[in-house]
Design a protein around this motif. Structure first.
Motif, mmCIF file in Angstrom:
data_model
loop_
_atom_site.group_PDB
_atom_site.id
_atom_site.type_symbol
_atom_site.label_atom_id
_atom_site.label_comp_id
_atom_site.label_asym_id
_atom_site.label_seq_id
_atom_site.Cartn_x
_atom_site.Cartn_y
_atom_site.Cartn_z
ATOM 1 N N TYR A 172 0.820 -1.203 0.000
ATOM 2 C CA TYR A 172 0.000 0.000 0.000
ATOM 3 C C TYR A 172 0.862 1.264 0.000
ATOM 4 O O TYR A 172 0.509 2.271 -0.623
ATOM 5 C CB TYR A 172 -0.943 -0.015 1.194
ATOM 6 C CG TYR A 172 -2.079 -1.004 1.048
ATOM 7 C CD1 TYR A 172 -2.658 -1.255 -0.192
ATOM 8 C CD2 TYR A 172 -2.583 -1.704 2.144
ATOM 9 C CE1 TYR A 172 -3.695 -2.166 -0.336
ATOM 10 C CE2 TYR A 172 -3.626 -2.609 2.006
ATOM 11 C CZ TYR A 172 -4.172 -2.830 0.763
ATOM 12 O OH TYR A 172 -5.207 -3.729 0.609
ATOM 13 N N GLU A 173 1.991 1.221 0.679
ATOM 14 C CA GLU A 173 2.882 2.383 0.676
ATOM 15 C C GLU A 173 3.529 2.578 -0.690
ATOM 16 O O GLU A 173 3.668 3.716 -1.170
ATOM 17 C CB GLU A 173 3.935 2.220 1.768
ATOM 18 C CG GLU A 173 3.346 2.355 3.166
ATOM 19 C CD GLU A 173 4.341 2.107 4.282
ATOM 20 O OE1 GLU A 173 4.054 2.529 5.414
ATOM 21 O OE2 GLU A 173 5.398 1.479 4.034
ATOM 22 N N LEU A 174 3.905 1.477 -1.324
ATOM 23 C CA LEU A 174 4.494 1.556 -2.660
ATOM 24 C C LEU A 174 3.489 2.113 -3.661
ATOM 25 O O LEU A 174 3.821 2.968 -4.488
ATOM 26 C CB LEU A 174 4.953 0.161 -3.097
ATOM 27 C CG LEU A 174 5.578 0.037 -4.490
ATOM 28 C CD1 LEU A 174 6.927 0.731 -4.526
ATOM 29 C CD2 LEU A 174 5.743 -1.427 -4.868
ATOM 30 N N CYS A 175 2.260 1.648 -3.594
ATOM 31 C CA CYS A 175 1.248 2.062 -4.562
ATOM 32 C C CYS A 175 0.812 3.507 -4.356
ATOM 33 O O CYS A 175 0.611 4.251 -5.326
ATOM 34 C CB CYS A 175 0.031 1.142 -4.473
ATOM 35 S SG CYS A 175 0.351 -0.552 -5.037
ATOM 36 N N SER A 176 0.651 3.911 -3.108
ATOM 37 C CA SER A 176 0.107 5.235 -2.818
ATOM 38 C C SER A 176 1.167 6.310 -2.678
ATOM 39 O O SER A 176 0.873 7.501 -2.840
ATOM 40 C CB SER A 176 -0.712 5.187 -1.523
ATOM 41 O OG SER A 176 0.144 4.981 -0.404
ATOM 42 N N GLY A 177 2.393 5.906 -2.338
ATOM 43 C CA GLY A 177 3.439 6.888 -2.062
ATOM 44 C C GLY A 177 3.317 7.495 -0.677
ATOM 45 O O GLY A 177 4.047 8.434 -0.341
ATOM 46 N N ALA A 178 2.406 6.990 0.147
ATOM 47 C CA ALA A 178 2.177 7.507 1.499
ATOM 48 C C ALA A 178 2.698 6.513 2.533
ATOM 49 O O ALA A 178 2.914 5.345 2.232
ATOM 50 C CB ALA A 178 0.689 7.759 1.730
ATOM 51 N N LYS A 179 2.898 7.002 3.746
ATOM 52 C CA LYS A 179 3.269 6.136 4.857
ATOM 53 C C LYS A 179 2.013 5.792 5.655
ATOM 54 O O LYS A 179 1.126 6.630 5.830
ATOM 55 C CB LYS A 179 4.286 6.824 5.779
ATOM 56 C CG LYS A 179 5.611 7.129 5.102
ATOM 57 C CD LYS A 179 6.353 5.874 4.670
ATOM 58 C CE LYS A 179 6.883 5.080 5.834
ATOM 59 N NZ LYS A 179 7.695 3.907 5.391
ATOM 60 N N PHE A 180 1.945 4.560 6.119
ATOM 61 C CA PHE A 180 0.780 4.095 6.861
ATOM 62 C C PHE A 180 1.168 3.786 8.303
ATOM 63 O O PHE A 180 2.144 3.077 8.556
ATOM 64 C CB PHE A 180 0.193 2.844 6.204
ATOM 65 C CG PHE A 180 -0.571 3.120 4.947
ATOM 66 C CD1 PHE A 180 -1.959 3.140 4.951
ATOM 67 C CD2 PHE A 180 0.093 3.380 3.755
ATOM 68 C CE1 PHE A 180 -2.671 3.409 3.786
ATOM 69 C CE2 PHE A 180 -0.606 3.653 2.590
ATOM 70 C CZ PHE A 180 -1.987 3.667 2.598
#
Length: 332
Positions: free
Chosen positions: A212-220
């Motif tokens: 999810y971080e790779l796809c969105s570019g965000a940190k979770f």
């Protein structure tokens, strides 16, 4: 564990890999077998036409959740590969198709003759490895390795063959190194059946966060993930493993269901509930099969703390299943 339940356990670990790994080719997003054809091998026109027909039939059967048609397409793919093995994806996809009815049975689908299950897994191992061996370039080899490593790991864990299990892990690490989105998606499916508080289960959860971080570019936030970055378009990463596609029209929904279930298994029911709620906000949810929408609704209406406790020590065959199986992502 008797033989029937032993192979049931293997199916739980490997069945959903197809939801991720079939998405790694660089072909166009049109409804065709080209999605799986990564080798670029020079195949005679008649062979190419038959291979395309068999792969198209597989995809249509998979989207339609038609196990009989999946078996027919599988046999055609394997037959073509055995006759003139110029398309390694026939072996990779055909080999893995042996696992689909076993995994589907695990999720409440039609029963199988237990005596056939060991042979089906042997064929899955044989042909997915043949796909690796026949691959003419790195991309198609990595594609095939995602399947072969998964089958090898799962079978080894059942047999308690730790050396083979480690080889399976290394094969999946190779996939993650070269195709990170594919690798993370594959590993999270492969290892989410491991007992809670083990390194493999921890890897499963971490791999989905990393995807999810790779796809969105965000940190979770690992304790309380906010999934809203997944609504932004375009994705930060162009990999098709990040979103829905013609041949896996509900990958977003299927993986979020998996994610929420894995959080529950990780004893994080409060973190899981907002993820279940988020699924209805995602693109494609409106056309998701009502069967899988109902699973989400059941989770939200249930006592998730009680569900989390069911993943404690004991027979893993009696623990709740993760997600909705292959068809949660691939079914129309």
């Amino acid at each position: 564990m008797n033989t029937f339940r032993m192979y049931f356990a293997m199916a739980l670990g490997t069945g959903a890999i197809v939801a991720a790994a079939l998405g790694c080719s660089n072909s166009s997003a049109k409804p065709a077998s080209d999605v799986a054809a990564t080798s670029g091998a020079a195949v005679a026109t008649d062979d190419s036409a038959r291979a395309k027909e068999a792969k198209d039939a597989f995809w249509e059967a998979f989207r339609s959740m038609d196990l009989d048609a999946i078996a027919g397409a599988r046999d055609k793919m394997i037959g073509l590969f055995n006759t003139r093995p110029k398309d390694p994806d026939l072996a990779t996809i055909g080999g893995f198709a042996y696992v689909i009815p076993i995994q589907t049975m695990r999720y409440g689908g039609p029963p199988m003759d237990p005596s056939k299950i060991p042979a089906y897994f042997e064929l899955a191992v044989k042909y997915t490895q043949a796909g690796v061996d026949a691959a003419p370039d790195q991309q198609s080899k990595i594609f095939a390795t995602a399947f072969a490593g998964g089958v090898l790991y799962s079978g080894a864990m059942v047999r308690q063959d730790w050396a083979a299990a480690q080889k399976g892990r290394e094969m999946e690490q190779l996939v993650t190194t070269h195709m990170p989105a594919l690798g993370y998606a594959t590993v999270t499916d492969l290892m989410n059946g491991a007992p809670r508080n083990t390194p493999d289960f921890t890897t499963s959860l971490d791999s989905l966060f990393r995807l999810y971080e790779l796809c969105s570019g965000a940190k979770f936030d690992r304790a309380h993930p906010d999934m809203r970055p997944l609504l932004k378009r375009p994705f930060a990463n162009p990999s098709r493993d990040c979103g829905n596609h013609y041949n896996w029209p509900h990958s977003i929904q299927g993986y979020l269901l998996n994610f929420a279930d894995i959080l529950v298994k990780n004893n994080q029911p409060d973190a899981a509930r907002p993820v279940y709620e988020f699924i209805s906000k995602t693109e494609g949810y409106d056309t998701w099969n009502p069967k899988f929408k109902h699973i989400v609704e059941e989770r939200l209406a249930s006592d998730l703390t009680k569900r989390a406790a069911e993943y404690g020590p004991g027979d893993p065959q009696k623990q709740p299943l993760i997600g909705g199986g292959c068809f949660a992502c691939h079914g129309k």
